[in-house]
Design an enzyme around this catalytic site. Structure first.
Site, short mmCIF file in Angstrom:
data_model
loop_
_atom_site.label_atom_id
_atom_site.label_comp_id
_atom_site.label_asym_id
_atom_site.label_seq_id
_atom_site.Cartn_x
_atom_site.Cartn_y
_atom_site.Cartn_z
N SER A 44 0.50 -1.58 0.21
CA SER A 44 0.28 -0.21 0.12
C SER A 44 0.55 1.18 0.50
CB SER A 44 -0.88 0.27 1.08
OG SER A 44 -0.27 -0.10 2.51
N LYS A 111 3.69 -11.43 3.62
CA LYS A 111 2.14 -11.73 3.92
C LYS A 111 2.01 -12.17 1.68
CE LYS A 111 -0.65 -7.40 3.62
NZ LYS A 111 -0.90 -8.09 2.12
N GLU A 113 -1.22 -12.58 -1.63
CA GLU A 113 -2.27 -12.10 -2.28
C GLU A 113 -2.74 -13.89 -2.72
OE1 GLU A 113 -2.93 -8.49 -3.58
OE2 GLU A 113 -2.00 -7.36 -2.47
N GLU A 179 -10.10 -8.63 3.33
CA GLU A 179 -10.36 -7.54 3.49
C GLU A 179 -11.48 -7.63 2.68
OE1 GLU A 179 -7.88 -3.67 0.68
OE2 GLU A 179 -7.20 -5.55 1.08
#
Length: 263
Positions: A44, A111, A113, A179
Site C-alpha cells: 500500500s 504476506k 495474496e 479484506e
C-alpha cells in the site's frame, strides 16, 4: 517480542490483535510504543507514500527498503512485509527467494495474496522457516481482474472464500487476513480456521484488525472506504490516536456497525 505463538495465545484467549501499516522507523517506534502488536509493511506504500494509482508498480527493492526502515524503529511488534506483485506468483521458488530477502531486511513474516491456488506456496515457505500471512477476499494486486475495489464472498461466492481460508490454514499459514468480506462470513472463517484472522472491512469478529496508517490518521482527503475510521478526531497527538485505535480494537468497539459489510 510478539511471535507467532503470541498470536495463537491471543486467539485462544479471545484477546484482539491490533495491526497497522508502517513504512518508516519513527512511525514504527511510535506504534510499537502505543501497543500495536503487528506492523504491516504493506505494498500500500505505492499509493500512500509513492502517490501511485495502485500497488502494482511497487518493487521488491521498495519493500526491502521500507522493511529495513520499520525494523529499525520497532522493538516489540511483529513485522509483516508484503510480497509485491510479480515477485512470487511465477513459482514457489521465486516466492522463497523474494521472501528470504524480506526476512533478511527485518521481516518476521511475509504476506502473499491469493486463494486456494496459492496455498501450495504458503506450505512451501512455512516448511522452510518463513511464516506466512495469507491475504484473501479483496486482494489489491488483482484489482483489475476484480473490476475495481469490491466486496468479495457474497452469496454463492462465500463457500469459495471459506475454502481459500481453510486451504491456507491447512498449508500452515500463521495468519489469514480478510479484506472487504461480509461480516458473517468473516466470523465463520474465523471459527473454522486454527490460525488467527485479521480483518480490514471484515467485521468485528476477526481475531484482529488492520488499517492503513494514513487512513486511520485522516491523512487522505475526500471520500474514504466504508471500513475506515479517522482516529485523529478529538485527539491531540498521533500517539494518542494510535492508542485510541488499539483501545477500540481491544474493546471490540471498532469496527462498529457503520464500518462493516453485509452479505
Amino acid at each position: 517480542m510478539i511471535t507467532v505463538n503470541t498470536l495463537q495465545k491471543m486467539k485462544a484467549a479471545g484477546e484482539k490483535i491490533a495491526m497497522l501499516t508502517a513504512y518508516e522507523s519513527s512511525f514504527a517506534a511510535l506504534m510499537d510504543d502505543a501497543g500495536v502488536e503487528m506492523l504491516l509493511v504493506g505494498d500500500s506504500l505505492g499509493m500512500a507514500v509513492q502517490g501511485r494509482k495502485s500497488t502494482l508498480p511497487v518493487s521488491l527493492r521498495d519493500m526491502c527498503y521500507h522493511t529495513e526502515c520499520v525494523a529499525r524503529g520497532a522493538k516489540n511488534a511483529m513485522i509483516v512485509s508484503d510480497l509485491p506483485f510479480g515477485a512470487y506468483q511465477q513459482s514457489k521458488e521465486q516466492a522463497f527467494a523474494a521472501a528470504a530477502e524480506l526476512m533478511a531486511a527485518g521481516a518476521h513474516m511475509v504476506k502473499l495474496e491469493g486463494g486456494v491456488w496459492m496455498a501450495e506456496t504458503t506450505e512451501f515457505l512455512q516448511m522452510r522457516g518463513i511464516p506466512v500471512c495469507a491475504h484473501i477476499g479483496l486482494t489489491p494486486q488483482s484489482v483489475f481482474a476484480f473490476g475495481g475495489y469490491k466486496v468479495q464472498g457474497r452469496g454463492s461466492k462465500a463457500q469459495a472464500l471459506l475454502n481459500d481460508a481453510k486451504a491456507h490454514d491447512d498449508a500452515g499459514a500463521a495468519v489469514v487476513l480478510m479484506e472487504c468480506v461480509p461480516a458473517e462470513l468473516a466470523k465463520k472463517v474465523t471459527e473454522s480456521v486454527s490460525c488467527p484472522t485479521i480483518g480490514i472491512g471484515a467485521g468485528a469478529d476477526c481475531d484482529g484488525q488492520v488499517l492503513v496508517m494514513h487512513d486511520m490518521l485522516g491523512i487522505f482527503p475526500g471520500k474514504t472506504a466504508k471500513f475506515v475510521k479517522n482516529f485523529m478526531h478529538g485527539q491531540s497527538s498521533i500517539q494518542a490516536a494510535v492508542r485510541a485505535y488499539v483501545a477500540e480494537v481491544k474493546a471490540k468497539t471498532f469496527p462498529a456497525a457503520e464500518h462493516i459489510f453485509a452479505d
